[in-house]
Design an enzyme around this catalytic site. Sequence first.
Site, PDB file in Angstrom:
ATOM      1  N   HIS A   2       9.576   4.606  -0.494  1.00 19.76           N
ATOM      2  CA  HIS A   2       8.419   3.724  -0.335  1.00 19.76           C
ATOM      3  C   HIS A   2       8.541   2.401  -1.057  1.00 19.76           C
ATOM      4  O   HIS A   2       7.622   1.589  -0.992  1.00 19.76           O
ATOM      5  CB  HIS A   2       7.145   4.420  -0.829  1.00 19.76           C
ATOM      6  CG  HIS A   2       6.610   5.429   0.124  1.00 19.76           C
ATOM      7  ND1 HIS A   2       5.704   5.102   1.105  1.00 19.76           N
ATOM      8  CD2 HIS A   2       6.864   6.743   0.270  1.00 19.76           C
ATOM      9  CE1 HIS A   2       5.420   6.193   1.805  1.00 19.76           C
ATOM     10  NE2 HIS A   2       6.104   7.198   1.316  1.00 19.76           N
TER      11      HIS A   2
ATOM     12  N   THR B  96       0.009  -1.000   5.339  1.00 18.79           N
ATOM     13  CA  THR B  96      -0.722  -0.394   6.455  1.00 18.79           C
ATOM     14  C   THR B  96      -2.088  -1.057   6.595  1.00 18.79           C
ATOM     15  O   THR B  96      -2.689  -1.019   7.661  1.00 18.79           O
ATOM     16  CB  THR B  96      -0.922   1.127   6.253  1.00 18.79           C
ATOM     17  OG1 THR B  96      -1.451   1.354   4.939  1.00 18.79           O
ATOM     18  CG2 THR B  96       0.382   1.881   6.422  1.00 18.79           C
TER      19      THR B  96
ATOM     20  N   LYS C 189      -4.452  -1.898  10.018  1.00 18.16           N
ATOM     21  CA  LYS C 189      -5.878  -1.575  10.187  1.00 18.16           C
ATOM     22  C   LYS C 189      -6.661  -2.824  10.558  1.00 18.16           C
ATOM     23  O   LYS C 189      -7.531  -2.804  11.435  1.00 18.16           O
ATOM     24  CB  LYS C 189      -6.462  -1.019   8.880  1.00 18.16           C
ATOM     25  CG  LYS C 189      -5.820   0.244   8.364  1.00 18.16           C
ATOM     26  CD  LYS C 189      -6.294   0.499   6.917  1.00 18.16           C
ATOM     27  CE  LYS C 189      -5.401   1.504   6.225  1.00 18.16           C
ATOM     28  NZ  LYS C 189      -5.658   1.560   4.763  1.00 18.16           N
TER      29      LYS C 189
ATOM     30  N   LYS D 117       1.863  -8.640  -4.564  1.00 16.36           N
ATOM     31  CA  LYS D 117       0.980  -8.823  -3.409  1.00 16.36           C
ATOM     32  C   LYS D 117       0.347 -10.221  -3.407  1.00 16.36           C
ATOM     33  O   LYS D 117      -0.253 -10.634  -2.428  1.00 16.36           O
ATOM     34  CB  LYS D 117      -0.090  -7.733  -3.393  1.00 16.36           C
ATOM     35  CG  LYS D 117       0.484  -6.331  -3.102  1.00 16.36           C
ATOM     36  CD  LYS D 117      -0.608  -5.275  -3.145  1.00 16.36           C
ATOM     37  CE  LYS D 117      -0.138  -3.852  -2.910  1.00 16.36           C
ATOM     38  NZ  LYS D 117       0.055  -3.511  -1.492  1.00 16.36           N
TER      39      LYS D 117
ATOM     40  N   LYS E 290      -6.473  -4.619  -1.190  1.00 20.60           N
ATOM     41  CA  LYS E 290      -5.292  -3.816  -1.498  1.00 20.60           C
ATOM     42  C   LYS E 290      -5.191  -3.733  -3.011  1.00 20.60           C
ATOM     43  O   LYS E 290      -5.906  -4.451  -3.717  1.00 20.60           O
ATOM     44  CB  LYS E 290      -4.036  -4.464  -0.913  1.00 20.60           C
ATOM     45  CG  LYS E 290      -3.927  -5.974  -1.242  1.00 20.60           C
ATOM     46  CD  LYS E 290      -2.712  -6.637  -0.594  1.00 20.60           C
ATOM     47  CE  LYS E 290      -2.850  -6.918   0.875  1.00 20.60           C
ATOM     48  NZ  LYS E 290      -1.997  -6.081   1.687  1.00 20.60           N
ATOM     49  N   ARG E 291      -4.308  -2.871  -3.524  1.00 19.65           N
ATOM     50  CA  ARG E 291      -4.103  -2.830  -4.968  1.00 19.65           C
ATOM     51  C   ARG E 291      -3.830  -4.228  -5.510  1.00 19.65           C
ATOM     52  O   ARG E 291      -3.216  -5.054  -4.823  1.00 19.65           O
ATOM     53  CB  ARG E 291      -2.946  -1.885  -5.314  1.00 19.65           C
ATOM     54  CG  ARG E 291      -3.257  -0.417  -5.118  1.00 19.65           C
ATOM     55  CD  ARG E 291      -4.439   0.057  -5.932  1.00 19.65           C
ATOM     56  NE  ARG E 291      -4.128   0.047  -7.353  1.00 19.65           N
ATOM     57  CZ  ARG E 291      -3.690   1.108  -8.027  1.00 19.65           C
ATOM     58  NH1 ARG E 291      -3.562   2.271  -7.437  1.00 19.65           N
ATOM     59  NH2 ARG E 291      -3.419   1.021  -9.313  1.00 19.65           N
TER      60      ARG E 291
HETATM   61  C1  LIG Z   1      -4.839   1.225   3.761  1.00 17.99           C
HETATM   62  C2  LIG Z   1      -5.259   1.329   2.370  1.00 17.99           C
HETATM   63  C3  LIG Z   1      -4.415   0.868   1.363  1.00 17.99           C
HETATM   64  C4  LIG Z   1      -3.088   0.208   1.638  1.00 17.99           C
HETATM   65  O1  LIG Z   1      -3.287  -1.179   1.833  1.00 17.99           O
HETATM   66  P1  LIG Z   1      -2.059  -2.217   1.846  1.00 17.99           P
HETATM   67  O2  LIG Z   1      -2.706  -3.498   2.247  1.00 17.99           O
HETATM   68  O3  LIG Z   1      -1.099  -1.718   2.885  1.00 17.99           O
HETATM   69  O4  LIG Z   1      -1.504  -2.247   0.483  1.00 17.99           O
HETATM   70  C5  LIG Z   1      -4.843   0.982   0.048  1.00 17.99           C
HETATM   71  N1  LIG Z   1      -6.040   1.525  -0.255  1.00 17.99           N
HETATM   72  C6  LIG Z   1      -6.884   1.966   0.699  1.00 17.99           C
HETATM   73  C7  LIG Z   1      -8.201   2.537   0.300  1.00 17.99           C
HETATM   74  C8  LIG Z   1      -6.527   1.891   2.041  1.00 17.99           C
HETATM   75  O5  LIG Z   1      -7.375   2.341   2.978  1.00 17.99           O
END
Ligand SMILES: *Cc1c(COP(=O)(O)O)cnc(C)c1O
Length: 819
Positions: free
Chosen positions: A363, A662, A666, A560, A554-555
């Site tokens: 990952h 991911t 979404k 990022k 995101k985190r």
């Molecule tokens: C999808 C998701 C992530 C991953 O987000 P990235 O933008 O791909 O880092 C992290 N936390 C939650 C709650 C998510 O639904």
Amino acid sequence: MEHENDLEPLPCDKDSLKRSIREALVHIVGKDPRNATSRDWLQAVAYAARERIIEQRMYTKRLFNQEQVKRVYYLSMEYLIGRMLVNHLMNLGFYDACCQALEEMGVSLHEIIDLEPDAALGNGGLGRLAACILDSLSTQCLPGYGYGIRYEFGMFHQHIEHGEQVEHPDNWLRYGNPWEFPRPEKIYPVHFYGYVVEHRDHGVVRHHWEDGEEVIAMAYDLPVPGYGNKNVNNLRLWAAKATRDFDLDYFNEGDYIRAVQEKIESETISMVLYPNDATAVGRELRLKQEYFFVSASLQDILARHIKLGYPITDLSDKVAIQLNDTHPAIAVAELMRLLVDQHLVPWDRAWEVTREVFAYTNHTLMPEALETWPVALMERVLPRHMQIIFDINFHFLNEVRHNFPGDNNIVRRLSIIDEDHGRQVRMAHLAVVGSHKVNGVAALHTELLKRNLFRDFHRLWPDRFVSITNGITPRVWLNQANPELAQRITRQIGADWVMDLGRLKQLEDCLTDAEFLKDFRDIKRRNKERLAAEIRSRLGLSIQPEALLDVQIKRIHEYKRQLLNVLHIITLYNRIRDGHAEGQAPRVSLFAGKAAPSYVRAKQIIHLINDVADVVNNDPVVHNRQQVVFFPNYEVSSAALIIPAADLSEQISTAGTEASGTGNMKLALNGAITIGTLDGANIEIRQAVGEENIFIFGLNADEVDRLRAEGYRPGDYYESNPELRRALDMIRDGFFSPDDPGRYRDLVHHLLTEDTFMVLADYASYIQAQDRVDALYQDPQAWSRMALLNTARMGYFSIDRTVQEYADKVWGVQPEGWN
Ligand SMILES: *Cc1c(COP(=O)(O)O)cnc(C)c1O
């Protein structure tokens, strides 16, 4: 297929549900319907649903046993599943009936949904991927089981106090968990510490692991219903229990407290999820967590295999095990131990079986995230495993020497033991050596794995490496999160897209359909209003629903690059103050995300976002043309609220750092347009939507490497770009932190001197891309056509395609069917 008629299926019509809910309320929750609270009703509905799920679970299990299927087991330290009620009701097909049943009893389903706590047993993308994969396995009728840890406390809750992140424990089990089935009879001992003794048995050396401590792993089962079928798989989570409730010796000596203390200490193993993302945790308790759930899971898998009457050496005919990152990599040594020491399988045969069974998903490429354990620690906590790892390494390095005669450097580089940093076990190497397939999670990521991190492994075993791009489940991320859009799409093209996301392609025919486009725009608008209402009630801030909603959720991590987004926000703010923003679209910039509690710089970034928000939102000159929101406590349920409302999706990591992402998928699926770098799955998203339908900017991965090799000088960008210089000066000199003007001096100093993730190098290109975004947003027709094309072309990013690739290329399993 015929079943014995000993399981009488419960009816799922409105009246039967009504009866079940009322019965559960009285007999299980123990409440009088006249004064039951909303939470009582939530529990009662969950119980009514689970009665029906568990029956189907039993049928599924019987079917799989009878058909002698091969099963796949997913080993993951994290499952970020979120709330379950809506998911389960929709997957089972009685959401509407349930809604009506409750309504007739004077209860609104919508009002109780939000009371369910998120099951936040994960940090971010890795844990959410595991949850999406489980949904897909069930939906595609694949015999797939998850194994993990039942953390008493999941991901911490984030509060924002005076602009700063404060962590609170996530006591998600406070009101019990109606979805789980405790299995007090499914228990396995897990051993730690002690020592190994050898003895001879008919000329063969055998190993006994003696003394030390034992903890009991007890199973809790969470049924995982598929969508639109009767298939229900299982997620089995392990909780640590003391072997004895009291140590009788202490007890008899009168030391009651000490007797109980030892119980508590062994139970700490499953107490709390480590809140780290993209950084390895080096603590002993973490190693114990990893081994604890791996050992219990493998014992359980072998017990099932044997109970079904299969020979142990045929394990790989009936079992595939996927390692979600290196966290469960100790499984390679544990399976060898179980086969060789307990089932007396000869080493060479055991090794063949092990490699055929395991596969490993990587990952991350970031060196700080690669797990290693000191040999001395491993020797103390898992003495037998350390021996086994040395033996695996011995055989492996012989193979390396045979393939690269005389090349001692490659032996040193490939060894499972890193001898250069004080003897460490490289868990990623153990995982690669012990697996028949290793995959990256996007095309670029896999390429970089082959080129960098696993270069030598790739030379040795080129066929072992495959690329399987991540995906997301359309059930959660469109059907449940965005019900209005889902229904409108279904009205247009039918409901098959929920299980076959490629069908969304048909929406391209709607590009010229004025009515559909208007509905598409109106739904986005209503989703924004829904979000705005939540922001108003939580933060007391009113955001403009007509503004461009620009989200980065995101985190919080330097790679990022939330900081790049902040620099753009300050640039826009300066243009407004200078009166150079007359033609600019109003914009709301929304952030959400948690920082690891020990990650000081990530927490400073949160503080900075909140400080900038304070200034911008309260400056009368701005007058709502620009707003900044930090939405606290990002989790699955907040993602499901924010994503359907978003116009612009920020995917702006330094190229070569985000394995896949991911969140990008979404957001695009819900009609947000991406502004992003050529990183992770963004590259494949560009391919799918067409380069004219995405805003790409910045250095690509090769250019990043080249610049770094040439000697990157962030100060040059500062000197030569006046807008950038001004924004950085304002942060550094306390414009946004007048109460503490030096607050961001170190942060800016770091950007000017090191800037590890090349924020300054990409600034100018990012601002230009944002200017193009702004121009497009002023043409609502053009904007929504592009947004719709994004939704229409996301079929490839369905988790069902991802899981099919694993099933074909890695696991060798097939759907077994109810359909
Ligand atoms: C999808 C998701 C992530 C991953 O987000 P990235 O933008 O791909 O880092 C992290 N936390 C939650 C709650 C998510 O639904």
